[in-house]
Design a protein around this motif. Sequence first.
Motif, PDB file in Angstrom:
ATOM      1  N   UNK A   1      -6.822   7.554  19.161  1.00  0.00           N
ATOM      2  CA  UNK A   1      -6.690   6.409  20.324  1.00  0.00           C
ATOM      3  C   UNK A   1      -6.697   5.099  19.671  1.00  0.00           C
ATOM      4  N   UNK A   2      -5.517   4.438  19.734  1.00  0.00           N
ATOM      5  CA  UNK A   2      -5.565   3.031  18.891  1.00  0.00           C
ATOM      6  C   UNK A   2      -5.784   2.994  17.756  1.00  0.00           C
ATOM      7  N   UNK A   3      -5.402   4.012  16.947  1.00  0.00           N
ATOM      8  CA  UNK A   3      -5.409   4.192  15.615  1.00  0.00           C
ATOM      9  C   UNK A   3      -3.957   4.069  15.174  1.00  0.00           C
ATOM     10  N   UNK A   4      -3.601   3.314  13.873  1.00  0.00           N
ATOM     11  CA  UNK A   4      -2.460   2.901  13.303  1.00  0.00           C
ATOM     12  C   UNK A   4      -2.644   2.885  11.804  1.00  0.00           C
ATOM     13  N   UNK A   5      -1.402   3.354  11.212  1.00  0.00           N
ATOM     14  CA  UNK A   5      -1.566   3.321   9.543  1.00  0.00           C
ATOM     15  C   UNK A   5      -0.132   2.943   9.203  1.00  0.00           C
ATOM     16  N   UNK A   6      -0.114   2.058   8.236  1.00  0.00           N
ATOM     17  CA  UNK A   6       1.031   1.798   7.678  1.00  0.00           C
ATOM     18  C   UNK A   6       0.515   2.059   6.238  1.00  0.00           C
ATOM     19  N   UNK A   7       1.911   2.585   5.557  1.00  0.00           N
ATOM     20  CA  UNK A   7       1.706   2.878   4.139  1.00  0.00           C
ATOM     21  C   UNK A   7       3.163   2.531   3.526  1.00  0.00           C
ATOM     22  N   UNK A   8       3.078   1.562   2.618  1.00  0.00           N
ATOM     23  CA  UNK A   8       4.140   0.957   1.917  1.00  0.00           C
ATOM     24  C   UNK A   8       4.385   1.518   0.641  1.00  0.00           C
ATOM     25  N   UNK A   9       5.623   2.212   0.329  1.00  0.00           N
ATOM     26  CA  UNK A   9       6.043   2.537  -1.005  1.00  0.00           C
ATOM     27  C   UNK A   9       5.780   1.587  -2.130  1.00  0.00           C
ATOM     28  N   UNK A  10       4.888   2.178  -3.093  1.00  0.00           N
ATOM     29  CA  UNK A  10       4.543   1.233  -4.074  1.00  0.00           C
ATOM     30  C   UNK A  10       3.711   0.189  -4.067  1.00  0.00           C
ATOM     31  N   UNK A  11       3.033   0.291  -3.038  1.00  0.00           N
ATOM     32  CA  UNK A  11       1.804  -0.825  -2.512  1.00  0.00           C
ATOM     33  C   UNK A  11       0.729  -0.577  -3.129  1.00  0.00           C
ATOM     34  N   UNK A  12      -0.032  -1.451  -3.911  1.00  0.00           N
ATOM     35  CA  UNK A  12      -1.282  -1.110  -4.778  1.00  0.00           C
ATOM     36  C   UNK A  12      -2.106  -1.781  -4.124  1.00  0.00           C
TER      37      UNK A  12
END
Length: 293
Positions: free
Chosen positions: A231-242
């Motif tokens: 509920x209301x949770x969001x995840x952004x994952x960036x390729x190569x992000x350190x």
Amino acid sequence: MIRFPVLRRLALSLVAALVLAPAAPALAWPQAVPASAAPASAPAHIELSAPDGRAIDVSVWRAADERGVVVFSHGYNGSPAAYGRILSEWVDAGFTVVAPLHVDSLRHPRHAEFDGPAAFTTRIVDLAVVRGFVKAEHAGKPIVAAGHSFGSLMSTIAGGARTVAGPQGDPAVRAVVALSSAGDLQGVILPDSYAGLTVPTLMITGDDDLVPQYVTDWRAHRSAFDRSPAGGKMLLVFEGGDHSLIRNADEADFDLIARASTAFMEAHALGDPEALATLEALAAPDGVTIERR
């Protein structure tokens, strides 16, 4: 209410938690702040008092048309000034940013007086004091808890996550923005730490977000997203992000981080239906994954 005798006992019990050792270079934020990272205007500085009389230096970037307040916690060894790039975006969007300088900061004048466990306990106190100030001086304005790395852990604690310090959540916190995380810190994070993280939470990380010795698998940064109630949770994952993604992201990635985090705060802290629609329609470009729960 946080009582210092309790915190002192907790600090002693955490001495063995090497993940918070002051010498850990992986958790250090560079002291030199690039000019491009500086906010459009210098912050005001106020001094608040901790219950034991310790002075807390607080940077305040006041939004011209204030709609909400972000209480921001910097990374271990870092400082608020190192995050001007993203803080400026939030201020321009109407969120005043209030950010204490924690004792573990290399810029703190009493840095050498505090050990690793004290960095943890004093941060809990710092942020509780700052939120008290915000409630008094910005009465009625929604509060967002945000942070990077170690500060990300503190933001989830404010949002209801329970650590060895026990529950320290603040019901006034409407949303959490966690930039990277400190990982599943041994001796600090419990199996059910995120069961109480019920407020909307945005986690931003990358698949190269590693902290030698402490985060050897970037997926540890998913914990707050995966192990908290849906509920209301969001995840952004960036390729190569350190681990320094928030500082070194290219223009396209940074633009997405700024847009997503601003819309998230508008949607969940301000209750803006248009921002929520924008957030729900946000599509992931190449090299980025977006998950929702």
